[in-house]
Enzyme design. Structure first.
Site, PDB file in Angstrom:
ATOM      1  N   ASP A 110       0.947  -1.052  -0.179  1.00  0.00           N
ATOM      2  CA  ASP A 110       0.235   0.228   0.143  1.00  0.00           C
ATOM      3  C   ASP A 110       0.723   1.472   0.083  1.00  0.00           C
ATOM      4  O   ASP A 110       2.570   0.713   0.195  1.00  0.00           O
ATOM      5  CB  ASP A 110      -0.502   0.190   1.619  1.00  0.00           C
ATOM      6  CG  ASP A 110      -1.709  -0.889   1.986  1.00  0.00           C
ATOM      7  OD1 ASP A 110      -1.718  -1.537   1.179  1.00  0.00           O
ATOM      8  OD2 ASP A 110      -1.972  -1.424   2.950  1.00  0.00           O
TER       9      ASP A 110
HETATM   10  N1  URA Z   1      -0.722  -6.249   4.168  1.00  0.00           N
HETATM   11  C1  URA Z   1      -1.747  -4.402   3.837  1.00  0.00           C
HETATM   12  O1  URA Z   1      -2.824  -4.478   4.944  1.00  0.00           O
HETATM   13  N2  URA Z   1      -0.810  -4.215   3.395  1.00  0.00           N
HETATM   14  C2  URA Z   1      -0.300  -4.130   2.722  1.00  0.00           C
HETATM   15  O2  URA Z   1       1.222  -2.853   1.635  1.00  0.00           O
HETATM   16  C3  URA Z   1       0.097  -5.467   2.606  1.00  0.00           C
HETATM   17  C4  URA Z   1      -0.229  -6.199   3.259  1.00  0.00           C
END
Ligand code: URA
Length: 248
Positions: A110
């Site tokens: 993310d």
């Molecule tokens: N889990 C999440 O919530 N975000 C990420 O970027 C990776 C795993």
């Protein structure tokens, strides 16, 4: 994956696929004597060559047998080629972005997650690193908004946790508690926003999230600062991610 044969291909096709320019640029470079093949100027852009013999402006070609690297994704960077804002691709040389086959991230992090990301143009390697059948875990360091209630480790390990809008439960995941708001979580699959959604499912909220490991490869051992990257061969990457004494 692995050792690509020294396959001969057209000089102009080779250089364009490595992102050096257009076919017409290759014609100019030949005319200007900027390309040599085994020390000789090529006769035509159609000449068949293996990449190891070619020098462009006296330099060997840049990763002619494929491009794979580890990257420390900074907070705020987006794993996309199209969106607005700081895109991860802005951290890499422009030539790498127009190569064929295209470079892509192995899974995504993310925007608000930092940490270890693998980038590759090798589809087979990408599959090996993401397929649950290959058993490559991902470890996340998490800071939580609220103190743990004590049941999270069992819930995550149960293999019964169902995330909102999903039917299939999450695979068992291992939680290590450092203190009441700091934990590490090891996942064996990669669902959309999985860590954040797992904690939301147990009534908490993730404040900060960093991917610290892919298999046995640790971000800390890479010594990469945010935004930095380091190229590796697929074989050496796999050896770090999955040491040979680790079974399939
Ligand atoms: N889990 C999440 O919530 N975000 C990420 O970027 C990776 C795993």
């Amino acid at each position: 994956m692995n050792n690509k044969p020294l396959k001969a291909e057209r000089l102009d096709k080779l250089l364009t696929s490595l992102g050096y320019g257009l076919r017409k640029d290759v014609r100019f470079w030949i005319k200007d004597g900027l390309i040599t093949i085994d020390g000789e100027c090529p006769s035509s852009p159609a000449q068949k060559v293996t990449p190891d013999k070619v020098l462009l402006m006296e330099k060997p070609l840049d990763h002619p047998y494929g491009l794979t690297f580890i990257y420390h994704k900074p907070l705020g960077a987006v794993c996309s080629r199209k969106e607005d804002g700081h895109l991860i691709y802005a951290d890499f040389p422009e030539r790498w972005l127009v190569r064929k086959p295209a470079l892509s991230s192995v899974g995504r992090l993310d925007k608000e997650t930092s940490g270890l990301l693998i980038m590759t143009d090798d589809g087979q390697l990408n599959h090996q690193l993401t397929s649950p059948k290959k058993h490559i875990s991902k470890t996340y360091a998490v800071t939580l908004h609220s103190p743990l209630n004590g049941s999270e480790a069992d819930t995550f390990a149960s293999g019964k946790l169902v995330l909102e809008d999903e039917e299939k439960p999450c695979l068992p995941a291992e939680l290590t508690i450092h203190d009441e708001t700091h934990v590490s979580l090891v996942l064996h699959e990669g669902r959309y926003h999985q860590v954040r959604r797992m904690f939301a499912a147990v009534g908490n909220h993730v404040e900060t999230l960093e991917r610290t490991h892919i298999g046995a490869l640790s971000l800390q051992d890479t010594t990469l600062a945010p935004g930095e990257y380091k190229t590796l061969t697929p074989e050496s990457l796999m050896a770090l991610v999955k040491p040979t004494n680790q079974s399939d």
